[in-house]
Write a protein that holds these residues in place. Structure first.
Motif, PDB file in Angstrom:
ATOM      1  N   ARG A   1     -16.073  -2.965 -22.414  1.00 16.39           N
ATOM      2  CA  ARG A   1     -15.184  -3.731 -21.588  1.00 16.39           C
ATOM      3  C   ARG A   1     -14.336  -2.520 -20.709  1.00 16.39           C
ATOM      4  O   ARG A   1     -13.914  -1.262 -21.464  1.00 16.39           O
ATOM      5  CB  ARG A   1     -14.389  -4.433 -22.471  1.00 16.39           C
ATOM      6  N   LEU A   2     -14.341  -2.411 -19.447  1.00 16.18           N
ATOM      7  CA  LEU A   2     -13.811  -1.461 -18.391  1.00 16.18           C
ATOM      8  C   LEU A   2     -12.615  -1.876 -17.986  1.00 16.18           C
ATOM      9  O   LEU A   2     -12.776  -2.895 -17.236  1.00 16.18           O
ATOM     10  CB  LEU A   2     -15.146  -1.068 -17.511  1.00 16.18           C
ATOM     11  N   TRP A   3     -11.696  -1.199 -18.483  1.00 14.88           N
ATOM     12  CA  TRP A   3     -10.243  -1.436 -17.849  1.00 14.88           C
ATOM     13  C   TRP A   3     -10.024  -0.468 -16.767  1.00 14.88           C
ATOM     14  O   TRP A   3      -9.835   0.771 -16.971  1.00 14.88           O
ATOM     15  CB  TRP A   3      -9.075  -1.275 -19.214  1.00 14.88           C
ATOM     16  N   MET A   4      -9.724  -0.715 -15.589  1.00 12.28           N
ATOM     17  CA  MET A   4      -9.561  -0.088 -14.317  1.00 12.28           C
ATOM     18  C   MET A   4      -8.150   0.000 -14.528  1.00 12.28           C
ATOM     19  O   MET A   4      -7.380  -1.066 -13.932  1.00 12.28           O
ATOM     20  CB  MET A   4     -10.098  -0.355 -13.092  1.00 12.28           C
ATOM     21  N   VAL A   5      -7.302   1.158 -14.367  1.00  4.97           N
ATOM     22  CA  VAL A   5      -5.923   1.353 -14.323  1.00  4.97           C
ATOM     23  C   VAL A   5      -5.560   1.712 -12.981  1.00  4.97           C
ATOM     24  O   VAL A   5      -5.711   2.777 -12.445  1.00  4.97           O
ATOM     25  CB  VAL A   5      -5.465   2.293 -15.572  1.00  4.97           C
ATOM     26  N   GLY A   6      -4.534   0.961 -12.313  1.00  2.00           N
ATOM     27  CA  GLY A   6      -4.363   1.326 -10.968  1.00  2.00           C
ATOM     28  C   GLY A   6      -3.172   0.594 -10.292  1.00  2.00           C
ATOM     29  O   GLY A   6      -2.908  -0.485 -11.013  1.00  2.00           O
ATOM     30  N   SER A   7      -2.673   0.776  -9.022  1.00  4.78           N
ATOM     31  CA  SER A   7      -1.698   0.135  -8.500  1.00  4.78           C
ATOM     32  C   SER A   7      -2.058  -1.128  -8.050  1.00  4.78           C
ATOM     33  O   SER A   7      -1.994  -1.370  -6.711  1.00  4.78           O
ATOM     34  CB  SER A   7      -0.678   1.010  -7.784  1.00  4.78           C
ATOM     35  N   TRP A   8      -2.643  -2.084  -8.603  1.00  5.66           N
ATOM     36  CA  TRP A   8      -3.315  -3.240  -7.936  1.00  5.66           C
ATOM     37  C   TRP A   8      -2.410  -4.282  -7.112  1.00  5.66           C
ATOM     38  O   TRP A   8      -2.524  -4.954  -6.245  1.00  5.66           O
ATOM     39  CB  TRP A   8      -4.104  -4.189  -9.060  1.00  5.66           C
ATOM     40  N   SER A   9      -1.056  -4.281  -7.760  1.00  2.00           N
ATOM     41  CA  SER A   9       0.199  -5.084  -6.853  1.00  2.00           C
ATOM     42  C   SER A   9       0.319  -4.468  -5.534  1.00  2.00           C
ATOM     43  O   SER A   9       0.718  -5.396  -4.713  1.00  2.00           O
ATOM     44  CB  SER A   9       1.154  -4.808  -7.748  1.00  2.00           C
ATOM     45  N   ARG A  10      -0.141  -3.270  -5.136  1.00  2.00           N
ATOM     46  CA  ARG A  10       0.080  -2.990  -4.060  1.00  2.00           C
ATOM     47  C   ARG A  10      -0.960  -3.721  -3.020  1.00  2.00           C
ATOM     48  O   ARG A  10      -0.459  -3.715  -1.564  1.00  2.00           O
ATOM     49  CB  ARG A  10      -0.298  -1.349  -3.809  1.00  2.00           C
ATOM     50  N   LEU A  11      -1.980  -4.396  -3.385  1.00  2.55           N
ATOM     51  CA  LEU A  11      -2.947  -4.884  -2.401  1.00  2.55           C
ATOM     52  C   LEU A  11      -2.162  -6.257  -1.965  1.00  2.55           C
ATOM     53  O   LEU A  11      -1.734  -6.867  -2.771  1.00  2.55           O
ATOM     54  CB  LEU A  11      -4.205  -5.248  -3.056  1.00  2.55           C
ATOM     55  N   HIS A  12      -2.245  -6.747  -0.675  1.00  6.97           N
ATOM     56  CA  HIS A  12      -1.684  -7.969  -0.030  1.00  6.97           C
ATOM     57  C   HIS A  12      -2.530  -8.473   0.911  1.00  6.97           C
ATOM     58  O   HIS A  12      -3.755  -7.672   1.430  1.00  6.97           O
ATOM     59  CB  HIS A  12      -0.467  -7.475   0.469  1.00  6.97           C
ATOM     60  N   ASP A  13      -2.359  -9.551   1.192  1.00  4.91           N
ATOM     61  CA  ASP A  13      -3.502 -10.220   2.356  1.00  4.91           C
ATOM     62  C   ASP A  13      -2.481 -10.394   3.665  1.00  4.91           C
ATOM     63  O   ASP A  13      -2.993 -11.065   4.389  1.00  4.91           O
ATOM     64  CB  ASP A  13      -3.644 -11.758   1.882  1.00  4.91           C
ATOM     65  N   GLY A  14      -1.455  -9.557   3.854  1.00  2.24           N
ATOM     66  CA  GLY A  14      -0.881  -9.606   5.070  1.00  2.24           C
ATOM     67  C   GLY A  14      -1.503  -8.877   6.078  1.00  2.24           C
ATOM     68  O   GLY A  14      -2.645  -8.173   6.020  1.00  2.24           O
ATOM     69  N   ARG A  15      -0.842  -8.583   7.272  1.00  4.42           N
ATOM     70  CA  ARG A  15      -1.514  -7.763   8.349  1.00  4.42           C
ATOM     71  C   ARG A  15      -1.708  -6.320   7.821  1.00  4.42           C
ATOM     72  O   ARG A  15      -0.446  -5.708   7.385  1.00  4.42           O
ATOM     73  CB  ARG A  15      -0.706  -7.866   9.623  1.00  4.42           C
ATOM     74  N   ARG A  16      -2.757  -5.670   8.108  1.00  2.00           N
ATOM     75  CA  ARG A  16      -3.059  -4.367   8.067  1.00  2.00           C
ATOM     76  C   ARG A  16      -3.918  -3.705   8.840  1.00  2.00           C
ATOM     77  O   ARG A  16      -4.757  -4.292   9.413  1.00  2.00           O
ATOM     78  CB  ARG A  16      -3.347  -4.284   6.355  1.00  2.00           C
ATOM     79  N   SER A  17      -4.026  -2.383   8.897  1.00  2.00           N
ATOM     80  CA  SER A  17      -5.126  -2.083   9.594  1.00  2.00           C
ATOM     81  C   SER A  17      -6.373  -1.641   8.625  1.00  2.00           C
ATOM     82  O   SER A  17      -6.258  -0.716   7.829  1.00  2.00           O
ATOM     83  CB  SER A  17      -4.665  -0.365  10.134  1.00  2.00           C
ATOM     84  N   PRO A  18      -7.202  -2.311   9.121  1.00  2.00           N
ATOM     85  CA  PRO A  18      -8.517  -2.354   7.895  1.00  2.00           C
ATOM     86  C   PRO A  18      -8.922  -0.979   7.530  1.00  2.00           C
ATOM     87  O   PRO A  18      -9.160  -0.778   6.182  1.00  2.00           O
ATOM     88  CB  PRO A  18      -9.585  -3.130   8.546  1.00  2.00           C
ATOM     89  N   LEU A  19      -9.231  -0.140   8.388  1.00  2.00           N
ATOM     90  CA  LEU A  19      -9.788   1.290   8.009  1.00  2.00           C
ATOM     91  C   LEU A  19      -8.726   2.186   7.868  1.00  2.00           C
ATOM     92  O   LEU A  19      -9.156   3.369   7.551  1.00  2.00           O
ATOM     93  CB  LEU A  19     -10.775   1.594   9.259  1.00  2.00           C
ATOM     94  N   GLN A  20      -7.341   1.977   7.892  1.00  2.00           N
ATOM     95  CA  GLN A  20      -6.450   2.998   7.810  1.00  2.00           C
ATOM     96  C   GLN A  20      -5.314   2.701   6.885  1.00  2.00           C
ATOM     97  O   GLN A  20      -4.330   3.530   6.924  1.00  2.00           O
ATOM     98  CB  GLN A  20      -5.962   3.508   9.245  1.00  2.00           C
ATOM     99  N   GLU A  21      -5.228   1.538   6.214  1.00  2.00           N
ATOM    100  CA  GLU A  21      -4.482   1.230   5.437  1.00  2.00           C
ATOM    101  C   GLU A  21      -4.216   2.312   4.273  1.00  2.00           C
ATOM    102  O   GLU A  21      -5.215   2.964   3.743  1.00  2.00           O
ATOM    103  CB  GLU A  21      -4.394  -0.022   4.969  1.00  2.00           C
ATOM    104  N   GLU A  22      -3.054   2.424   3.576  1.00  2.00           N
ATOM    105  CA  GLU A  22      -2.597   3.153   2.760  1.00  2.00           C
ATOM    106  C   GLU A  22      -3.584   3.020   1.292  1.00  2.00           C
ATOM    107  O   GLU A  22      -4.031   3.909   0.854  1.00  2.00           O
ATOM    108  CB  GLU A  22      -1.199   3.484   2.335  1.00  2.00           C
ATOM    109  N   SER A  23      -3.897   1.880   1.248  1.00  2.00           N
ATOM    110  CA  SER A  23      -4.325   1.575  -0.187  1.00  2.00           C
ATOM    111  C   SER A  23      -5.834   1.004   0.276  1.00  2.00           C
ATOM    112  O   SER A  23      -6.452   0.187  -0.486  1.00  2.00           O
ATOM    113  CB  SER A  23      -3.766   0.011  -0.818  1.00  2.00           C
ATOM    114  N   LEU A  24      -6.419   1.695   1.126  1.00  2.00           N
ATOM    115  CA  LEU A  24      -7.844   1.182   1.503  1.00  2.00           C
ATOM    116  C   LEU A  24      -8.808   1.480   0.373  1.00  2.00           C
ATOM    117  O   LEU A  24      -9.732   0.546  -0.033  1.00  2.00           O
ATOM    118  CB  LEU A  24      -8.319   2.265   2.656  1.00  2.00           C
TER     119      LEU A  24
END
Length: 437
Positions: free
Chosen positions: A228-251
């Motif tokens: 069982r693989l637990w990936m630890v990261g800041s997943w709460s930073r991901l959102h469905d709002g407007r963003r630059s697809p190729l240049q967003e901080e959390s790409l």
């Protein structure tokens, strides 16, 4: 049900077809005065039984007089298979992680606190429940003790003695799903089960998609898919709002999530999860190193062969860096250490694990596929003196490794550049103007 309505400090379970010697209960209780994490197994012999041959009043008188050993012919009785296992392992002293296998019912006792901590017997297991409960007891750090100072008679043969094939057929799927160390489960290494063999905690923070893909795909596609693989990261930073697809901080984080969200073995968490006491091993590592297909199997094999409670494997090129060490924890060892010192954490907990189980260090050179830059330089120096002419295959492998490292560093540089543009818009133009002046 019986344990639920009882109130004693120690729970001793006896099958209804057991006839125990006069000192049987007393002998087991002596161990629980010494430690509250022992599981004591009583000795027994199987005998053919004719209910009409012995009346209860006569049996009572013989047991009360200390003559229970004369009720049946000891030489014609059958010992249980666990007796051979106990003898072969120096009364379980050398049984290691397999000690729990002797917990197969009929007669045995443990402290109520340990019974409750392990969760008690599983009511959904009509057969095989003892083996599954023994596994959970071991995972809680229990010590299994064979008590041979007294004995008992098992009146009649066990079900597994009389209907072995049918009993094994019924038990196998139920126990396999819940006990990673079940011997019949090991015959199906390609399967995934309810309780995995190992929890892998993978730190993906500040890592590129390619780095995470390199490590995670190797683990998930390796020879030990039972994980069982637990990936630890800041997943709460991901959102469905407007963003630059190729240049967003959390790409990269977004791409990692989309790449692995379809695999049922992968979990996305912000912090390392609480330890699942049912799972035998817990591996901590950072994303980036490309592991070999047998990496998990090799780590677990090294941990089992050494009997260690903690295995540390420094990565090539990062021998002095704390974050460059693969850390495989034996959950049973850490549970026992926490039981002995509930307040211990961090290095203090490691020291206690070292005292009760041991710590084993081994190089990770056979665990990762490609070596790091520092290790590559060392290999180059070694090759100049000991291997003046390298084979074409070795040179091609080193070229591929260097290409992978170069691609990885280039992607990290691109990611850093994106973050710089994100946080400081217009900074690059100002710097260029100053240079031009």
């Amino acid at each position: 049900t019986g344990v639920g309505v009882s109130s004693g400090q120690v729970v001793l379970r006896l099958d209804a077809d057991m006839l125990v010697y006069r000192e049987h209960v007393e002998s087991q209780m002596r161990w629980h005065h010494q430690a509250d994490y022992t599981v004591v197994m009583g000795h027994k012999l199987f005998v053919d039984f004719d209910p009409s041959a012995l009346v209860p009043e006569y049996v009572y008188e013989e047991v009360a007089a200390g003559r229970a050993d004369r009720l049946f012919d000891r030489d014609s009785a059958d010992p249980h298979w666990v007796e051979r296992f106990i003898a072969r392992t120096d009364r379980l002293r050398s049984a290691g992680h397999e000690g729990f296998k002797v917990y197969v019912g009929a007669t045995g006792s443990l402290h109520r606190s340990l019974f409750d901590a392990a969760g008690g017997m599983a009511p959904e297991l009509v057969l095989g429940g003892d083996s599954e409960f023994g596994h959970r007891l071991a995972q809680r750090g229990a010590v299994f003790v064979p008590d041979e100072d007294t004995s008992s008679w098992h009146l009649g043969r066990s079900q597994m003695q009389e209907q072995r094939n049918a009993g094994t057929r019924y038990r196998s799927p139920y126990v396999s799903n819940r006990v990673p160390d079940f011997h019949l489960r090991r015959k199906r290494p390609d399967r995934q089960w309810e309780v995995p063999l190992v929890d892998v905690v993978l730190d993906v923070a500040e890592r590129t998609l390619e780095e995470v893909d390199t490590t995670a795909s190797a683990l998930l596609g390796g020879s030990t898919p039972d994980l069982r693989l637990w990936m630890v990261g800041s997943w709460s930073r991901l959102h469905d709002g407007r963003r630059s697809p190729l240049q967003e901080e959390s790409l990269d984080l977004r791409l990692i999530h989309e790449t692995f969200r379809g695999d049922p073995r992968v979990r996305f968490v912000e912090e390392p999860p609480e330890t699942d006491p049912r799972v035998p091993f817990r591996l901590y590592m950072e994303a980036g190193p490309p592991t070999s297909s047998d990496a998990l199997a090799e780590l677990i094999r090294a941990c089992d062969s050494s009997g260690a409670g903690l295995l540390c494997a420094p990565l090539p090129g990062a021998l002095r860096a704390k974050e460059g060490v693969l850390r495989l924890e034996r959950v049973a060892a850490f549970e026992r250490a926490r039981h002995l010192a509930p307040e211990a954490e961090g290095e203090k907990l490691d020291r206690l694990v070292e005292e009760v189980y041991g710590i084993h260090w081994t190089p990770a050179t056979d665990i990762v596929v490609a070596s790091g830059p520092e290790e590559a330089e060392l290999e180059g120096v070694k090759g100049s003196s000991e291997e003046p002419e390298e084979s074409v295959e070795r040179l091609r492998a080193r070229l591929e490794q260097a290409t992978v490292r170069g691609d990885r560093m280039r992607r990290r540089a691109e990611r850093a550049e994106r973050k710089l543009r994100w946080f400081t818009p217009g900074l690059t133009r100002r710097i260029l103007r100053r240079i031009a002046r």
